[in-house]
Every structure is written in structure tokens, then in C-alpha cells.
Design a protein around this motif. Sequence first.
Motif, PDB file in Angstrom:
ATOM      1  N   GLY A 180       0.797  -1.226   0.000  1.00 30.74           N
ATOM      2  CA  GLY A 180       0.000   0.000   0.000  1.00 30.74           C
ATOM      3  C   GLY A 180       0.822   1.264   0.000  1.00 30.74           C
ATOM      4  O   GLY A 180       0.359   2.322  -0.450  1.00 30.74           O
ATOM      5  N   ILE A 181       2.052   1.200   0.521  1.00 32.19           N
ATOM      6  CA  ILE A 181       2.919   2.388   0.496  1.00 32.19           C
ATOM      7  C   ILE A 181       3.160   2.832  -0.942  1.00 32.19           C
ATOM      8  O   ILE A 181       3.024   4.018  -1.278  1.00 32.19           O
ATOM      9  CB  ILE A 181       4.251   2.087   1.210  1.00 32.19           C
ATOM     10  CG1 ILE A 181       4.010   1.796   2.686  1.00 32.19           C
ATOM     11  CG2 ILE A 181       5.223   3.255   1.038  1.00 32.19           C
ATOM     12  CD1 ILE A 181       5.265   1.380   3.440  1.00 32.19           C
ATOM     13  N   SER A 182       3.502   1.880  -1.794  1.00 29.83           N
ATOM     14  CA  SER A 182       3.730   2.205  -3.204  1.00 29.83           C
ATOM     15  C   SER A 182       2.420   2.553  -3.912  1.00 29.83           C
ATOM     16  O   SER A 182       2.370   3.468  -4.736  1.00 29.83           O
ATOM     17  CB  SER A 182       4.408   1.030  -3.917  1.00 29.83           C
ATOM     18  OG  SER A 182       5.676   0.776  -3.366  1.00 29.83           O
ATOM     19  N   ALA A 185       1.330   6.046  -2.949  1.00 30.85           N
ATOM     20  CA  ALA A 185       2.261   7.018  -3.538  1.00 30.85           C
ATOM     21  C   ALA A 185       2.007   7.165  -5.033  1.00 30.85           C
ATOM     22  O   ALA A 185       2.256   8.230  -5.615  1.00 30.85           O
ATOM     23  CB  ALA A 185       3.700   6.599  -3.284  1.00 30.85           C
ATOM     24  N   ALA A 186       1.508   6.102  -5.654  1.00 32.25           N
ATOM     25  CA  ALA A 186       1.208   6.152  -7.086  1.00 32.25           C
ATOM     26  C   ALA A 186      -0.154   6.782  -7.373  1.00 32.25           C
ATOM     27  O   ALA A 186      -0.500   6.987  -8.536  1.00 32.25           O
ATOM     28  CB  ALA A 186       1.246   4.742  -7.679  1.00 32.25           C
ATOM     29  N   GLY A 187      -0.926   7.073  -6.319  1.00 31.44           N
ATOM     30  CA  GLY A 187      -2.182   7.786  -6.530  1.00 31.44           C
ATOM     31  C   GLY A 187      -3.419   7.160  -5.933  1.00 31.44           C
ATOM     32  O   GLY A 187      -4.493   7.768  -5.963  1.00 31.44           O
ATOM     33  N   ALA A 188      -3.325   5.950  -5.363  1.00 29.76           N
ATOM     34  CA  ALA A 188      -4.506   5.321  -4.776  1.00 29.76           C
ATOM     35  C   ALA A 188      -4.943   6.083  -3.528  1.00 29.76           C
ATOM     36  O   ALA A 188      -4.128   6.382  -2.656  1.00 29.76           O
ATOM     37  CB  ALA A 188      -4.220   3.866  -4.424  1.00 29.76           C
ATOM     38  N   ALA A 216      -3.866   6.111   8.371  1.00 29.06           N
ATOM     39  CA  ALA A 216      -3.350   7.421   8.785  1.00 29.06           C
ATOM     40  C   ALA A 216      -2.045   7.757   8.082  1.00 29.06           C
ATOM     41  O   ALA A 216      -1.889   8.850   7.515  1.00 29.06           O
ATOM     42  CB  ALA A 216      -3.164   7.451  10.299  1.00 29.06           C
ATOM     43  N   SER A 217      -1.093   6.839   8.107  1.00 25.42           N
ATOM     44  CA  SER A 217       0.220   7.147   7.533  1.00 25.42           C
ATOM     45  C   SER A 217       0.158   7.272   6.015  1.00 25.42           C
ATOM     46  O   SER A 217       0.922   8.041   5.417  1.00 25.42           O
ATOM     47  CB  SER A 217       1.234   6.070   7.921  1.00 25.42           C
ATOM     48  OG  SER A 217       0.849   4.805   7.418  1.00 25.42           O
ATOM     49  N   LEU A 218      -0.756   6.548   5.379  1.00 29.11           N
ATOM     50  CA  LEU A 218      -0.884   6.609   3.926  1.00 29.11           C
ATOM     51  C   LEU A 218      -1.917   7.642   3.486  1.00 29.11           C
ATOM     52  O   LEU A 218      -2.089   7.866   2.288  1.00 29.11           O
ATOM     53  CB  LEU A 218      -1.261   5.232   3.372  1.00 29.11           C
ATOM     54  CG  LEU A 218      -0.287   4.093   3.694  1.00 29.11           C
ATOM     55  CD1 LEU A 218      -0.786   2.786   3.099  1.00 29.11           C
ATOM     56  CD2 LEU A 218       1.106   4.415   3.178  1.00 29.11           C
ATOM     57  N   LEU A 278      -0.207  18.313   2.960  1.00 28.47           N
ATOM     58  CA  LEU A 278       1.027  17.751   3.501  1.00 28.47           C
ATOM     59  C   LEU A 278       2.132  17.808   2.448  1.00 28.47           C
ATOM     60  O   LEU A 278       2.163  16.996   1.524  1.00 28.47           O
ATOM     61  CB  LEU A 278       0.790  16.302   3.938  1.00 28.47           C
ATOM     62  CG  LEU A 278      -0.227  16.100   5.078  1.00 28.47           C
ATOM     63  CD1 LEU A 278      -0.519  14.629   5.270  1.00 28.47           C
ATOM     64  CD2 LEU A 278       0.283  16.737   6.365  1.00 28.47           C
ATOM     65  N   SER A 279       3.029  18.742   2.605  1.00 24.57           N
ATOM     66  CA  SER A 279       4.078  18.930   1.587  1.00 24.57           C
ATOM     67  C   SER A 279       5.027  17.741   1.512  1.00 24.57           C
ATOM     68  O   SER A 279       5.726  17.558   0.511  1.00 24.57           O
ATOM     69  CB  SER A 279       4.870  20.207   1.880  1.00 24.57           C
ATOM     70  OG  SER A 279       5.497  20.125   3.149  1.00 24.57           O
ATOM     71  N   THR A 280       5.055  16.911   2.555  1.00 24.63           N
ATOM     72  CA  THR A 280       5.943  15.752   2.553  1.00 24.63           C
ATOM     73  C   THR A 280       5.294  14.517   1.938  1.00 24.63           C
ATOM     74  O   THR A 280       5.968  13.485   1.796  1.00 24.63           O
ATOM     75  CB  THR A 280       6.382  15.418   3.993  1.00 24.63           C
ATOM     76  OG1 THR A 280       5.222  15.301   4.825  1.00 24.63           O
ATOM     77  CG2 THR A 280       7.300  16.500   4.535  1.00 24.63           C
ATOM     78  N   TYR A 281       4.021  14.612   1.582  1.00 25.78           N
ATOM     79  CA  TYR A 281       3.392  13.438   0.972  1.00 25.78           C
ATOM     80  C   TYR A 281       3.992  13.240  -0.425  1.00 25.78           C
ATOM     81  O   TYR A 281       4.075  14.188  -1.203  1.00 25.78           O
ATOM     82  CB  TYR A 281       1.872  13.607   0.872  1.00 25.78           C
ATOM     83  CG  TYR A 281       1.159  12.291   0.660  1.00 25.78           C
ATOM     84  CD1 TYR A 281       0.781  11.511   1.738  1.00 25.78           C
ATOM     85  CD2 TYR A 281       0.911  11.802  -0.627  1.00 25.78           C
ATOM     86  CE1 TYR A 281       0.152  10.289   1.558  1.00 25.78           C
ATOM     87  CE2 TYR A 281       0.297  10.580  -0.818  1.00 25.78           C
ATOM     88  CZ  TYR A 281      -0.081   9.832   0.283  1.00 25.78           C
ATOM     89  OH  TYR A 281      -0.692   8.608   0.100  1.00 25.78           O
ATOM     90  N   PRO A 282       4.415  12.017  -0.753  1.00 28.37           N
ATOM     91  CA  PRO A 282       5.123  11.819  -2.030  1.00 28.37           C
ATOM     92  C   PRO A 282       4.235  12.079  -3.235  1.00 28.37           C
ATOM     93  O   PRO A 282       3.036  11.810  -3.215  1.00 28.37           O
ATOM     94  CB  PRO A 282       5.553  10.347  -1.969  1.00 28.37           C
ATOM     95  CG  PRO A 282       4.609   9.713  -1.007  1.00 28.37           C
ATOM     96  CD  PRO A 282       4.284  10.762   0.002  1.00 28.37           C
TER      97      PRO A 282
END
Length: 640
Positions: A180-182, A185-188, A216-218, A278-282
Motif C-alpha cells: 500500500g505504500i507504493s 504514492a502512485a495515486g490510490a 493514517a500514515s498513507l 502535507l508537503s511531505t506526501y510523495p
Amino acid sequence: MRQGFIKVGVSTPEVCVADCRANAEAVRQRIQEMRQLGVKVMVFPELCLTGYTCSDLFLQDRLLNEAAQQLENLREQTEDTDALIFVGLPLEVKGKLYNAAAVLNRGRLLGFVPKKHIPNYNEFYERRHFTPGEESVIWIDWNGRKVPFGMNLLFACRQVPHLVVAAEICEDLWVPCPPGISHTAAGATVMVNLSASDDMVGKDSYRRSLVCQNSASLVCAYLYASAGIDESTTDLVFGGQDMIAENGTILAESRRFSNDTAVSEIDVDRLAAERRRLSTYPKAGADAAARYETVFFDLEVEETRLTRRIDPHPFVPSDAQSREQRCNEILNIQALGLRKRLKHTKCRHAVVGISGGLDSTLALLVTTRAFDMLGIPRKNILSVTMPGFGTTDRTYDNACRLTEKLGATLREVSIKDAVTVHFRDIGQDSDTHDVTYENAQARERTQILMDLANQCGGLVIGTGDLSELALGWATYNGDHMSMYAVNVSVPKTLVRHLVRYYADTCGEEGLRNTLLDVLDTPVSPELLPPSEGQIAQKTEELVGPYELHDFFLYYMLRAGFEPAKIYRLANYAFGGQYDALTVRKWLENFYRRFFSQQFKRSCLPDGPKVGSVAVSPRGDLRMPSDACAAAWMEQIRHLS
């Protein structure tokens, strides 16, 4: 689906181990039930077409072929179902067997997502049967059609741009680096998990924390469907713990140890807004686009009937234990902020203008706590009551009693004569009760406080709260100004609970009774003469109910919602407490004042941030003082 709300469901159907026909029928029935509820994303457990506990039967061609046939039957049976559906089954691809999720939409098979992490420890021995899935996407033949197969699949809704769904399967959630991290980050924005997690003592709370933490983290919605009580119980029992989470909050959860369904609404627009904030969100760059295959699907755009809880008081925890913990935490943050400022400036005195109202009461309570932390005698707090034209006996008496009970030093300075002379000097008719009449009193009080602070070498402690600053309900260079503003990020609805918490925990009956009477006093600046001894100027009759304004403020600044969405949520959250016309009236007033009064917030004194919403020009709110509200007001005018 309007305004980003999507109704979703996770369900544990009755399973008959190895009877694919019966299982498919059970899934179909649950699809129909959720369809009646308007569910648009439906998730079923891992390997639900066969049952998770088939063991070596997974090596039987008969079982695999029957599962494939029943999936095809489900595809045909759901041609008229307007939903995205995830169903688990064993799938043979190029001579290897995979634990996979099949994705259906309106009679189309959109793809297969294989499980990556195959557990082979303790009670699990999936490696005996299944091969780990690969991230790369290939196209396989399915009954004469080419279908994508691979972990890196995104399912994107054409009609709702922020509805992008990806899948994990059971163990994928439990590993240090979940897929889920990837995927996110890819848009899900929505992660689904088809699971078969057996139950043991205490495992449900750990599982719930995993789902919450990942959502929360994602910054995503997480839909978790788990196998239930009809799996084989040769060695294990499955509890069917189905959960729907959104950005760290459980929205719905099924009953454990039952074949149940959980349904709620997720807000994908809010998730997208949170990621923008969140500016740190990829960001989803070119690399992600190259590694992922996006499959588009369609849904009808229709109204989503809300059933999830929208808290009418978003700043205040709804349960007593959490509320008490929050109140103690906030009081400590406020006091520690003031403690540091006093220590840095080497001040051993503070000056607080005490009116007998809520805000100044809280400021005095915070100041006493800060003095206690530093070991400074409370008598060094100069509590100043400044009776004016609108002061009532009730507030005056409460101000005096509060100061006495807390051990501060009381000083009374009437402003009547000084303001009367000032009116004469500027040619103001004292019988004209206009804004000059009111603000002159506020500025006179601030002048007194500042000069007394100079006399004793102390700090003037600000009393104004977040709600007043949002509305600009403060006199510029009057109560708007101080040397340290302890209430600057505390909304009015929370001020009440902080004072109540102090009353309930102070352990002193006289102080408690005084605080309770302060809480029972109408909110007022007391700048107009009283009517028959009673407060004549009630703030909420003039600017609107603070509970509405705090609701508007939270969803405007914290969530970035448009006025139309805030209006819809307010009508839903307050459940008829206010009619729609009233909500609209005060919403319009809120936006008008919020934009026009920014100049007051642009020069705020320092003060501690205590929550996720604040308006400090050095912190959370960089807003031009001359921004135009036309676009917001135009939308409000068209609300019905």
C-alpha cells in the motif's frame, strides 16, 4: 458520490469450505444487499469463493476450475450492479497458483491482483500452495479476453477523479513495508484488503490498530474484509472482523464472530485535500506511472446518503475519558507556553484582565498553572477587574471571587470616568451606543493593563480565543492585543470544556461553584448598559452560535471544504437543531467576517498552538488581508 462521498462496504458471507457454487451465491446475495444500500465499492474476504481453509484441496483442478467458473458467473450476474467489487479466489497463471483478488465492475472483469507476502510461519503454510505475486503487470487470457494481472494495478473512476482504488491481501498489511505504500504514492486514495486473519485473544485490537495506522500514515481509506466463522475449524477460528477506516479513524466495524457487513461513507475529496496540504506526501511521478497500470471503471454519479457520524463539535472529544485527557493536555500546553515566555523574559509578574467571562477565566487558570510550574507565588498575578458601562453584578462578583479563590492579587480600576473624558475629547455622544462607544472601552482596558504591566515588570496575558479571532470579534488594539495570548488557538466550544474540567478537578468547592456560575453566564463583551441588571449584549445573538462557527472554521481550515459541503455537513451533523435557513445565514456571516477581518489576525501576539487548527500569521494561516471572498459568497448565495 457528490462532494467526494463514496458509500463503501466490507462483508463476510457465509462460506462452505470447497463449495464454490454455494460461496458464489452467498457473495451474490451480499452484493444485492449492499446494492440496495447504495454501496459503490464492495470488498469480500481472501479466497472467499473457495474458503481460505481448503488446504491441499487447492492443488485439485476441480476446485480451481469451479472457482474460475463461479467468478465468471458472478461477472455475468453483476452486469447491472453499479459498483466496484473485489472477490478472492485461487488463480492459476502460467503454471503457478496465486492467491488473488478479482475486480469486477458492471459485468467487466477489470483485473486480478495477486498476494505478494505469503506467510509460512506458525499456523500459516500458504507457501505449500501459493506463489508470491509480482509487482509488474502482465496480460493474461480469461475466457477469450485479455485481463491485467499483477500487484501494481490502480482502478480509477472516470466520474470521481479522486476515487482510485488498489488492493492488498491479508499478510500484505502486516509486513514492515506493505504494498500500500507504493500504491498510495502512485495515486490510490482507497486501499482494500481481502483477508483471512484467524482470531486469537487480543489479536482484534492489534489488527484494528494496523488498519487505523496504515490509513493514517498513507492518508487513505482502508477497507478490510476478513474470513468468518464458517471457515474450517480444524485448528483455527476466524472472527470476520470487517473494518472501514479513513485517515486514522474507524468509520464502521462489523460484529466479531459473525458473518456480518460493515457499511459507511468515505470522503475521497478530503483525502486528496489532506495530501495536498502535507508537503511531505510523495508525488506520483513518472516512475510510478511507468510501473503501474491504471484500469478505468464507471459509476453512476448520484447522491450518497450519509450514515457516518459527523461530529457537530469537531474540536471536542465526544467521550468523557478522552475529553478529560484532552483538556488536561491543552491546559498543560497553554501553561508550558506561558512558562517559557515568563522564564525567558525573567518576568515574575503577570497581568490578566478579568471580566467574569469564560475567556478571561481560562486565561487566569492557565496563568496560575504556569506560575505553579515556575514556583512563583500566585500573589504575583495581578488580576484586574475594570467595571464599565455594561458590567453586571454577576460578572463583577465572579471576577472577584475567582481571583480570591485562586490566590491572585485583585486590582479594581473603573473605566467609566476615563472613557467619559475620552468621549468628551473626541466629541462622542455617550448616548450613542455605536462601535466607537464599544471599542473605546476595550481600548481603555488594554491601556490600563499595559501600563500596570509596566509598573510591575510583568506580562499582559491575552484572553481572546480562536473563535473570536476567526470572526474578528475583537477590538483592534484593544482586547485584540497582549504580550502573550494563551487562548489564541483554543476555540470557544473547547474553552467551555476546559473551564468545566478545571471545575471538576480543582478539589475546592468554592472555586468549583464560581467556575460553574461563569459557565452559566451568557457570553458577552458587556460594552452596552445592562437591561434591568441583566446582560443586554449577548454575543451569539449578534454573530451567531459559536458551535456553528467552530464547525465552519474546522471544516474550512482543517479540511479545505467548500461552503456548499460545509453547509451540507452542518445540516446533517446538527440534525435539525438549526434549520437550513439559519445555518445558511450564519455560514454567510462567517465567511464575510473571516475574510474581512484577516487584518486583525495578521498582527497577532505570540501564543501556543494547541490543536490542528490555528490562525497565527507565523504558523498555520498565511492569508492576505485584502483577499476577496466573492467566489465563496457566490456559492453560498446559491445554497438551498
